[in-house]
Structure formats: C-alpha cells, structure tokens
Design an enzyme around this catalytic site. Sequence first.
Site, mmCIF file in Angstrom:
data_model
loop_
_atom_site.group_PDB
_atom_site.id
_atom_site.type_symbol
_atom_site.label_atom_id
_atom_site.label_comp_id
_atom_site.label_asym_id
_atom_site.label_seq_id
_atom_site.Cartn_x
_atom_site.Cartn_y
_atom_site.Cartn_z
ATOM 1 N N SER A 191 0.849 -1.195 0.000
ATOM 2 C CA SER A 191 0.000 0.000 0.000
ATOM 3 C C SER A 191 0.885 1.245 0.000
ATOM 4 C CB SER A 191 -0.963 -0.030 1.191
ATOM 5 O OG SER A 191 -1.936 0.988 1.088
ATOM 6 N N GLU A 203 -1.922 -2.292 -8.237
ATOM 7 C CA GLU A 203 -3.149 -2.560 -7.491
ATOM 8 C C GLU A 203 -3.690 -1.233 -6.986
ATOM 9 O OE1 GLU A 203 -3.686 -2.154 -4.008
ATOM 10 O OE2 GLU A 203 -1.670 -1.510 -3.472
ATOM 11 N N HIS A 215 -5.164 -4.845 -1.761
ATOM 12 C CA HIS A 215 -5.848 -4.711 -0.478
ATOM 13 C C HIS A 215 -6.882 -5.833 -0.348
ATOM 14 C CE1 HIS A 215 -3.945 -0.817 -0.907
ATOM 15 N NE2 HIS A 215 -4.209 -0.577 0.367
#
Length: 350
Positions: free
Chosen positions: A144, A249, A320
């Site tokens: 992330s 992502e 995630h």
Amino acid sequence: MTASRRQILTGAATAAASALAAALPAQAQSGAPAALRARRLKPGDTIGLVSPANATFEREPLEIAIESLQALGFKVKPGAHLRSRYGQFGGTDAQRASDINDCFADDGVDGILAMTGGSGSNRIVDKLDYALIRRKPKFFGGFSDLTSLVNAIHLQTGLITFHCPVAGSEWNEFSVQQFRAVAMEGQAQLMQNPPSERGDNLVPREDRISTLRAGVARGPLIGGNLAVLCSLAGSPYFPDTRGAILFLEEINEYIYSVDRLLSTLRLSGALDQVAGVVLGKFTNCGPGNGGYGVLTLDEVFDDYFLPLKVPVYRGAMIGHIKKKFTVPVGQLAEMDASAGTIRLLSPAVN
C-alpha cells in the site's frame, strides 16, 4: 593494422557490446546499482517493527501484529517510535525515518516490516540513509503506502525489497505460505492464484484471472499501489520501468481517478518500455454516484495496456485483499498472461 581491418574489428566489437547490453536487465543498462539480496529470514530472527506511514491508534492491533510475527517464529523489536503519533502519522517525519535507519544500522535486527500502510511514506523517502542500507542490506517489506519506500530503496541501493503483508495484515494460510516460500525458504516461487471455489455457483466467481493480451515476458518486478507510485513521478525515487514487469493494485478510487492515474504513468513514459503488466485487485474501484456514464475498468485497462502490445493479465493476488502474494521488487521473473502466473527466476534472498 589497415583502416579497413580496424573498421571491421571496431564494428564487431560494437555489435558484441550492443548484443550484451540488449541481454542485460534495464537496471544494468541504466547504471543503477547491481541487485543486492538480503539474507533469508529464519525462525528465531528478530524483526524490527516500524510505522513509516499511519499511526496505530489502539493497543490491540499492535498486540495482534506482534503475536502474529511471533507465531511465524520471529522475535520482535519495536521501533523507538512505533507507538508515536503526529496527526495521522506514526510520529514525525524525522522519527519515522530514524526508526527505519536505526533498524538497518542495528546488527541485532535481521529484517524490517511495516506495521501498517495509510499515508506518509513519501514524506520520508528522502530521509533514509541509502548508503547505510547498501552497506547493511536486510529484508524490508510492506504494501500500500509502502510502495514508495520499497521502490525507492530498490532504485537507490539495488536491494530487493518486498511488496508483502504488513505486520497488521491478516496472516492467513495462503499469505503465510507465500511469505515463507519467498522470504524464508528462498524458493524460486511460482505465484498463482489459489484454486477458485465455486461453492453453490455453476462456475467460480472469486479470484479469477482475466487475460487482456496473451504472452510470456521476463523482467524485474516493479510496482505496487497505483496512486502511490504515481505520486513519485518526476522525483529521483520513481522506479525505472524499462524492461520491467509492472504490477499494479488500487483501492477506493473511482474509475475516472484510475484513468487519470494511468494517464500519469503513460505521459511520464513509464509504460513505454515495460515487458509486461500484471494487474492485481482494484478493490472498491467503481463508477461512483454517476453510475456507468463513465468508462468501465475493462475499457480503461484496454485503452492503456493493449496498445503496449505486451502480455497483460488481471486478477493477481496483489493488493488490499486478505490473501496476498509476497512480491520481491527488483527480482527477475517471468509472467505468463494466459496462465495468470508469475515465476521468480531465482531466489529473492540469499
């Protein structure tokens, strides 16, 4: 030596050099540091636990994270400012950077893992001691918001870093198996989605692979969270994507925002010379309140990736989500867009 013979020999040498350069990964051609590999983690090793991004506001998530790492067989050494808070961040910029630098400097720490993502890693990317990291390479991982740090560390030092669960992630069987295989056992891992369970449905609906353009490609793995990656554009910490397998992502971005972020990659030239693209999960990335008056994700991905004429697939266990791959950033790998696989070409750790 005659002029003609000299020209023939010079031409041959030039051709040989060009062939050698073409065979080298993009990093070697660009003068980037040669790849460094950390020592593989093993049970009994000490993990330095740091908070480079958001603070952790309650005690229980920290307790669960530490117990999870202990269940993996590690000892845990909390960073000096692990429990600090400055706004939403896990301490001031100086505190968060110093915890990372101190863990690399500490011979009693074998690897470093982020507690959580969130935001704030970009604020400290220019405050890390990259010379120290080159001298004392260690496992460093997170995902992330940690996208900026795992890519910057690799770019600046050559150290293979890891886009992997943070300490506060759900350490389920799949994620643990992937982490152990790559970071602890040093396997040349084949990363492949788990077999889809159809349950009461006629066909499987979860964790499916979608091939946008078939083919096989080889190159170093580079990427992570799309928004965080784009936030590095124009800086010395933006990764070199030439010849790379780019993995991406995202979470909680409207489709128009995903489109804008991908346009940043295209306009910066980051998409021009990639060898292939692996799209992970784009969690909760929908059209927003306007419904489908906008492009769909399928259309956006087709617009940006099909013109590249390289292998592309979508749906990899990156992002995630509960079940995650451990993806070594900078490691040479081979992707197969038809099979939906990533295969490491050698161990990512020593």
